[in-house]
Design a protein around this motif. Sequence first.
Motif, mmCIF file in Angstrom:
data_model
loop_
_atom_site.group_PDB
_atom_site.id
_atom_site.type_symbol
_atom_site.label_atom_id
_atom_site.label_comp_id
_atom_site.label_asym_id
_atom_site.label_seq_id
_atom_site.Cartn_x
_atom_site.Cartn_y
_atom_site.Cartn_z
ATOM 1 N N ARG A 251 0.882 -1.088 0.096
ATOM 2 C CA ARG A 251 0.015 0.045 -0.136
ATOM 3 C C ARG A 251 0.755 1.091 -0.057
ATOM 4 O O ARG A 251 0.643 2.352 -0.741
ATOM 5 C CB ARG A 251 -1.016 -0.237 1.221
ATOM 6 C CG ARG A 251 -2.052 1.194 1.370
ATOM 7 C CD ARG A 251 -2.865 1.010 2.489
ATOM 8 N NE ARG A 251 -2.160 1.033 3.907
ATOM 9 C CZ ARG A 251 -2.763 0.931 4.949
ATOM 10 N NH1 ARG A 251 -4.131 0.722 4.916
ATOM 11 N NH2 ARG A 251 -2.101 1.008 5.958
ATOM 12 N N SER A 257 -4.674 1.895 -1.961
ATOM 13 C CA SER A 257 -5.132 1.351 -0.736
ATOM 14 C C SER A 257 -5.739 -0.074 -0.862
ATOM 15 O O SER A 257 -5.560 -1.082 0.102
ATOM 16 C CB SER A 257 -6.343 2.207 -0.221
ATOM 17 O OG SER A 257 -7.446 1.857 -0.611
ATOM 18 N N ALA A 258 -5.999 -0.606 -2.260
ATOM 19 C CA ALA A 258 -6.357 -1.831 -2.439
ATOM 20 C C ALA A 258 -5.422 -2.950 -2.971
ATOM 21 O O ALA A 258 -4.628 -2.481 -3.948
ATOM 22 C CB ALA A 258 -7.538 -1.949 -3.677
ATOM 23 N N ASP A 289 -8.468 -3.915 1.680
ATOM 24 C CA ASP A 289 -8.495 -2.420 1.154
ATOM 25 C C ASP A 289 -9.099 -1.625 2.361
ATOM 26 O O ASP A 289 -10.086 -1.602 2.726
ATOM 27 C CB ASP A 289 -9.778 -2.170 0.084
ATOM 28 C CG ASP A 289 -9.790 -0.949 -0.406
ATOM 29 O OD1 ASP A 289 -8.925 -0.185 -0.133
ATOM 30 O OD2 ASP A 289 -10.548 -0.794 -1.394
#
Length: 422
Positions: A251, A257-258, A289
Amino acid sequence: MDTTTYPMTIGQLSVYRDVERMAPERLWEANLQPLVWDVRVECGVEDVWRALGDLAMRHESLRTNYVVDESGAPLQFLAAQDAKEVLDRVERGVADVAELPALMTAKSQEVLDIHHGIPWRAWVFTEDGAPKHVLCIVHHIAADGAASLIMQDDFHALLAGEELPPPSGQPIAMALDQQGAGAHRLRAAERHWRRTLEAAPRRPAVAELTDMMQGAILTTGIPLEDLHASAARLEVSVSTVVLAAYYHAVREVMGSSAALILMVSANRFDSVLAGVVTSLTQWAPILLDFDGGETLPELVAKVHGKALTGLKNGICDPDAVLRFREEYFEQAEPPVDQGYNLNTILAPPGFAPRPEQRPSAIEFAPPARNFGPGFYLIVRGIDTVDCIVRHNRPDLDQETVRRFLESLQRTLLEIAGLEAID
């Protein structure tokens, strides 16, 4: 000879499909790493062979062959009916202990015939005529890493003349259950794969895989016992701690974020499966996520819940997985990013004494193996922890991989409650 055939287990078929896709010159990569066992009792060479023959009779996978019939059905059958036949057919030998390193390298890079031969080979290494070590190389379809530990324990017991209870299960019975009463688990796993890939991030335009693998090793210097202690305080497994650190590094470095993470699952949660010598490992897909606003302990807790769901669906028909990979990784527009693979191979708590923390280091070198996932992190350790990366993603240059490993190091240190040392 009785050659009654039965379906393959899902684990066997997973390995078989991998072998089918491998180039002939790379087939040796389907073998496990060599297993070296010390001989702990006074005995002769013939006693070692007797114990190995008895081991093969105890565990069906050590005398099983594989075939795909004219209809395309993947099948297995017992290729030897008694220990004498096993020992007559297996590749084996005796050598001086000084030859162990050379033979270990040579024999781990020779193909094992899983269609007609015994799916393992062995050498007894002697010193002054007495057995000192046994080198056993087993094809991955016959035994995964957890199974190799079962084999080791059983070999020592058999060599010492101990009585063993019957094994908890055998692959043929497992395969029949998977095709019958247990088939609903496979359907549930297929639904999990599809849901996960539907929601997974799409591939960046520049992220087509290349043919050239690159490699790097992070020597963390972190005592494994410190990570085990931290995992216990957080009430999770050390594998969850590593997964959380992995996700955090992806990340941070990739700026998204995913992340789709495919984690190796040993699939030995059920007591019936825990003692079976076969290959049970498969990739379990996990979509992580989170927005980054959580503390590290909060992140570990969130990752733990997601990991349990993924691992619960770790046994999935590999032919279904191949269809999903084609549909989502190749045919979808835009295609799903192939994600980040993780294999955690860490000794249990108390396996080795805690060493002093050591300085960390990063080294770049071509990987020994040139086959496998697009980004593959292997985290292994007996007393301290090492992290090995091999990848063929063109969107990751050497400097980006360095930043990824540095992020991983910082997070593991924080979880372990340690400061970096020079």
